[in-house]
Design a protein around this motif. Structure first.
Motif, PDB file in Angstrom:
ATOM      1  N   LEU A   1       0.822  -1.205   0.000  1.00  0.00           N
ATOM      2  CA  LEU A   1       0.000   0.000   0.000  1.00  0.00           C
ATOM      3  C   LEU A   1       0.861   1.262   0.000  1.00  0.00           C
ATOM      4  CD1 LEU A   1      -2.770  -1.101   2.522  1.00  0.00           C
ATOM      5  CD2 LEU A   1      -3.083  -0.646   0.080  1.00  0.00           C
ATOM      6  N   LEU A   2       1.960   1.244   0.736  1.00  0.00           N
ATOM      7  CA  LEU A   2       2.856   2.403   0.743  1.00  0.00           C
ATOM      8  C   LEU A   2       3.543   2.575  -0.613  1.00  0.00           C
ATOM      9  CD1 LEU A   2       4.458   2.075   4.287  1.00  0.00           C
ATOM     10  CD2 LEU A   2       2.807   3.781   3.517  1.00  0.00           C
ATOM     11  N   PHE A   3       3.822   1.457  -1.273  1.00  0.00           N
ATOM     12  CA  PHE A   3       4.378   1.533  -2.629  1.00  0.00           C
ATOM     13  C   PHE A   3       3.372   2.177  -3.579  1.00  0.00           C
ATOM     14  CE2 PHE A   3       4.555  -0.428  -6.863  1.00  0.00           C
ATOM     15  CZ  PHE A   3       5.800   0.016  -7.280  1.00  0.00           C
ATOM     16  N   LEU A   4       2.117   1.738  -3.490  1.00  0.00           N
ATOM     17  CA  LEU A   4       1.069   2.332  -4.325  1.00  0.00           C
ATOM     18  C   LEU A   4       0.891   3.816  -4.006  1.00  0.00           C
ATOM     19  CD1 LEU A   4      -1.766  -0.372  -4.379  1.00  0.00           C
ATOM     20  CD2 LEU A   4      -0.176   0.229  -6.217  1.00  0.00           C
ATOM     21  N   SER A   5       0.923   4.150  -2.732  1.00  0.00           N
ATOM     22  CA  SER A   5       0.764   5.545  -2.328  1.00  0.00           C
ATOM     23  C   SER A   5       1.870   6.410  -2.921  1.00  0.00           C
ATOM     24  CB  SER A   5       0.775   5.644  -0.802  1.00  0.00           C
ATOM     25  OG  SER A   5       0.686   6.991  -0.396  1.00  0.00           O
ATOM     26  N   THR A   6       3.112   5.922  -2.842  1.00  0.00           N
ATOM     27  CA  THR A   6       4.233   6.654  -3.438  1.00  0.00           C
ATOM     28  C   THR A   6       4.022   6.844  -4.931  1.00  0.00           C
ATOM     29  OG1 THR A   6       5.756   5.755  -1.774  1.00  0.00           O
ATOM     30  CG2 THR A   6       6.729   6.629  -3.804  1.00  0.00           C
ATOM     31  N   LEU A   7       3.569   5.787  -5.588  1.00  0.00           N
ATOM     32  CA  LEU A   7       3.314   5.851  -7.029  1.00  0.00           C
ATOM     33  C   LEU A   7       2.226   6.864  -7.351  1.00  0.00           C
ATOM     34  CD1 LEU A   7       4.084   4.503  -9.751  1.00  0.00           C
ATOM     35  CD2 LEU A   7       2.227   2.885  -9.343  1.00  0.00           C
ATOM     36  N   PHE A   8       1.141   6.865  -6.587  1.00  0.00           N
ATOM     37  CA  PHE A   8       0.036   7.799  -6.828  1.00  0.00           C
ATOM     38  C   PHE A   8       0.470   9.247  -6.599  1.00  0.00           C
ATOM     39  CE2 PHE A   8      -2.977   4.161  -5.715  1.00  0.00           C
ATOM     40  CZ  PHE A   8      -3.237   3.900  -7.052  1.00  0.00           C
ATOM     41  N   TYR A   9       1.174   9.492  -5.503  1.00  0.00           N
ATOM     42  CA  TYR A   9       1.586  10.859  -5.187  1.00  0.00           C
ATOM     43  C   TYR A   9       2.517  11.421  -6.265  1.00  0.00           C
ATOM     44  CZ  TYR A   9      -0.383  11.216  -0.485  1.00  0.00           C
ATOM     45  OH  TYR A   9      -1.247  11.320   0.578  1.00  0.00           O
ATOM     46  N   TRP A  10       3.475  10.611  -6.701  1.00  0.00           N
ATOM     47  CA  TRP A  10       4.419  11.115  -7.710  1.00  0.00           C
ATOM     48  C   TRP A  10       3.766  11.237  -9.081  1.00  0.00           C
ATOM     49  CZ3 TRP A  10       8.934  13.479  -7.433  1.00  0.00           C
ATOM     50  CH2 TRP A  10       9.603  13.460  -6.204  1.00  0.00           C
ATOM     51  N   THR A  11       2.804  10.352  -9.371  1.00  0.00           N
ATOM     52  CA  THR A  11       2.048  10.491 -10.618  1.00  0.00           C
ATOM     53  C   THR A  11       1.250  11.788 -10.616  1.00  0.00           C
ATOM     54  OG1 THR A  11       1.863   8.088 -10.847  1.00  0.00           O
ATOM     55  CG2 THR A  11       0.297   9.431 -12.091  1.00  0.00           C
ATOM     56  N   ARG A  12       0.619  12.062  -9.469  1.00  0.00           N
ATOM     57  CA  ARG A  12      -0.161  13.306  -9.336  1.00  0.00           C
ATOM     58  C   ARG A  12       0.741  14.535  -9.427  1.00  0.00           C
ATOM     59  NH1 ARG A  12      -1.515  17.671  -8.806  1.00  0.00           N
ATOM     60  NH2 ARG A  12      -3.283  18.611  -7.694  1.00  0.00           N
ATOM     61  N   LEU A  13       1.924  14.443  -8.881  1.00  0.00           N
ATOM     62  CA  LEU A  13       2.817  15.595  -8.834  1.00  0.00           C
ATOM     63  C   LEU A  13       3.460  15.894 -10.189  1.00  0.00           C
ATOM     64  CD1 LEU A  13       4.000  17.619  -6.714  1.00  0.00           C
ATOM     65  CD2 LEU A  13       5.950  16.083  -6.528  1.00  0.00           C
TER      66      LEU A  13
ATOM     67  N   THR B   1       7.206  12.191   1.992  1.00  0.00           N
ATOM     68  CA  THR B   1       7.271  11.288   3.144  1.00  0.00           C
ATOM     69  C   THR B   1       6.917   9.839   2.825  1.00  0.00           C
ATOM     70  OG1 THR B   1       5.008  11.902   3.748  1.00  0.00           O
ATOM     71  CG2 THR B   1       6.801  13.130   4.787  1.00  0.00           C
ATOM     72  N   ALA B   2       6.012   9.612   1.879  1.00  0.00           N
ATOM     73  CA  ALA B   2       5.589   8.244   1.567  1.00  0.00           C
ATOM     74  C   ALA B   2       6.750   7.345   1.130  1.00  0.00           C
ATOM     75  CB  ALA B   2       4.490   8.255   0.501  1.00  0.00           C
ATOM     76  N   PRO B   3       7.682   7.824   0.272  1.00  0.00           N
ATOM     77  CA  PRO B   3       8.806   6.955  -0.086  1.00  0.00           C
ATOM     78  C   PRO B   3       9.661   6.556   1.114  1.00  0.00           C
ATOM     79  CG  PRO B   3       8.623   8.782  -1.620  1.00  0.00           C
ATOM     80  CD  PRO B   3       7.700   9.086  -0.505  1.00  0.00           C
ATOM     81  N   SER B   4       9.872   7.477   2.048  1.00  0.00           N
ATOM     82  CA  SER B   4      10.679   7.153   3.228  1.00  0.00           C
ATOM     83  C   SER B   4       9.997   6.092   4.079  1.00  0.00           C
ATOM     84  CB  SER B   4      10.920   8.420   4.066  1.00  0.00           C
ATOM     85  OG  SER B   4      11.669   9.356   3.333  1.00  0.00           O
ATOM     86  N   ALA B   5       8.680   6.231   4.268  1.00  0.00           N
ATOM     87  CA  ALA B   5       7.938   5.221   5.025  1.00  0.00           C
ATOM     88  C   ALA B   5       7.987   3.871   4.312  1.00  0.00           C
ATOM     89  CB  ALA B   5       6.496   5.677   5.217  1.00  0.00           C
ATOM     90  N   MET B   6       7.893   3.885   2.992  1.00  0.00           N
ATOM     91  CA  MET B   6       7.939   2.643   2.221  1.00  0.00           C
ATOM     92  C   MET B   6       9.297   1.959   2.371  1.00  0.00           C
ATOM     93  SD  MET B   6       7.666   2.108  -1.902  1.00  0.00           S
ATOM     94  CE  MET B   6       9.288   2.891  -2.116  1.00  0.00           C
ATOM     95  N   PHE B   7      10.387   2.727   2.235  1.00  0.00           N
ATOM     96  CA  PHE B   7      11.717   2.146   2.352  1.00  0.00           C
ATOM     97  C   PHE B   7      11.979   1.632   3.764  1.00  0.00           C
ATOM     98  CE2 PHE B   7      12.855   4.848  -1.444  1.00  0.00           C
ATOM     99  CZ  PHE B   7      13.083   3.779  -2.295  1.00  0.00           C
TER     100      PHE B   7
END
Length: 301
Positions: free
Chosen positions: A17-29, A102-108
């Motif tokens: 889920l954190l991987f997906l969140s990172t993907l969504f946030y960066w896609t949106r950005l 922050t999402a990538p850091s939490a994912m890693f």
């Protein structure tokens, strides 16, 4: 066996889920300025934290004490606190930049817990005698919350420097009319017409979050000193963990001093925040990889 499998499942789901969140946030950005992409980023990071909450609660019930006794448990707790900090900031600020930071850091960090730590360290164990104290909740929770807040603030300092450097490069050797054209041009390097406001917002929230994390760090160090006196008969032993915690405290004390009393803003104070980011990781993880000390039980050494 069921509880162990459920913890592993929750940990794996939270990472996905954190991987997906990172993907969504960066896609949106970067690619699609779609509100649904942003909503999906917020939803997946919230669901990821719900999984971590369930994991920590199951572990707490299983072992009968707060799950903060070793590197795996503290890392999961730090990941949970980092996401919680993100969620609280996201309630106040409207935009994908905080999640993209922050999402990538939490994912890693979550991935580090699952993939890098030995399997025997991920197993629930009884508390060693030194940790069987009422100070465990106070000291460790304060340190975890402080690390989460200070890491978030430092990450925003890094994001600030990256965007500000891009802006400087974009505007270098340009006259005023060209600068205005670049700001309006959606095909520029920054691809953001509101970049100046965004940079100011990053600077503002970096300061606000560090301002929250610093008192937690102070309380964590003070409660740790009292606990150390009860356990080892001395308030301070110059253990590697204690030493680096003190260095971390001084770094962020300097950050707040120059920000409040000297009026520093922008790049100069952001560099201090970036330094703090690396010092926190040395304090939290580095001393457990590189040396032994009074805080080595339940860790790598």
């Amino acid at each position: 066996m069921f509880k162990i499998q459920s913890q592993e499942l929750l940990s794996n789901i939270s990472f996905f889920l954190l991987f997906l969140s990172t993907l969504f946030y960066w896609t949106r950005l970067i690619i699609l300025r779609n509100s649904w992409i942003y909503f999906l980023g917020k939803l997946t990071v919230l669901l990821g934290n719900c999984c971590l909450t369930a994991l920590l609660l199951i572990r707490w019930i299983t072992i009968g004490h707060l799950p903060l006794s070793n590197l795996y448990e503290s890392s999961i707790s730090l990941c949970w606190s980092l996401i919680l900090t993100h969620i609280l900031i996201d309630l106040k600020s409207k935009g994908p930049w905080i999640g993209a930071t922050t999402a990538p850091s939490a994912m890693f960090l979550n991935g580090f817990c699952i993939l890098s730590l030995p399997r025997n360290m991920q197993k629930a164990t009884a508390l060693v005698p030194a940790l069987q104290s009422n100070w465990l909740l106070m000291h460790v929770s304060m340190m975890i919350f402080s690390y989460a807040a200070l890491l978030s603030g430092s990450l925003l300092s890094i994001a600030f420097l990256v965007l500000d450097t891009l802006r400087i490069e974009e505007f270098k050797d340009c006259d005023l009319n060209t600068k205005k054209k670049i700001i309006k041009d959606r095909n520029s390097i920054l691809n953001l017409g509101f970049v100046s406001d965004l940079i100011e917002e990053l600077d503002y929230w970096s300061y606000r979050i560090i301002n929250v994390g610093f008192p937690f760090l102070t309380l964590g160090i003070l409660s740790g000193a009292v606990w150390a006196n009860e356990t080892w008969g001395s308030y301070w032993n110059w253990d590697p963990k204690e030493t680096w915690a003190l260095i971390t405290w001084f770094i962020f004390a300097i950050y707040l001093h120059v920000r409040i009393n000297k009026g520093w803003k922008g790049r100069k104070v952001a560099f201090i925040g970036v330094l703090g980011f690396f010092v926190i990781w040395v304090c939290y993880l580095g001393v457990n990889l590189l040396g032994k000390g009074l805080h080595s039980y339940g860790w790598f050494n």
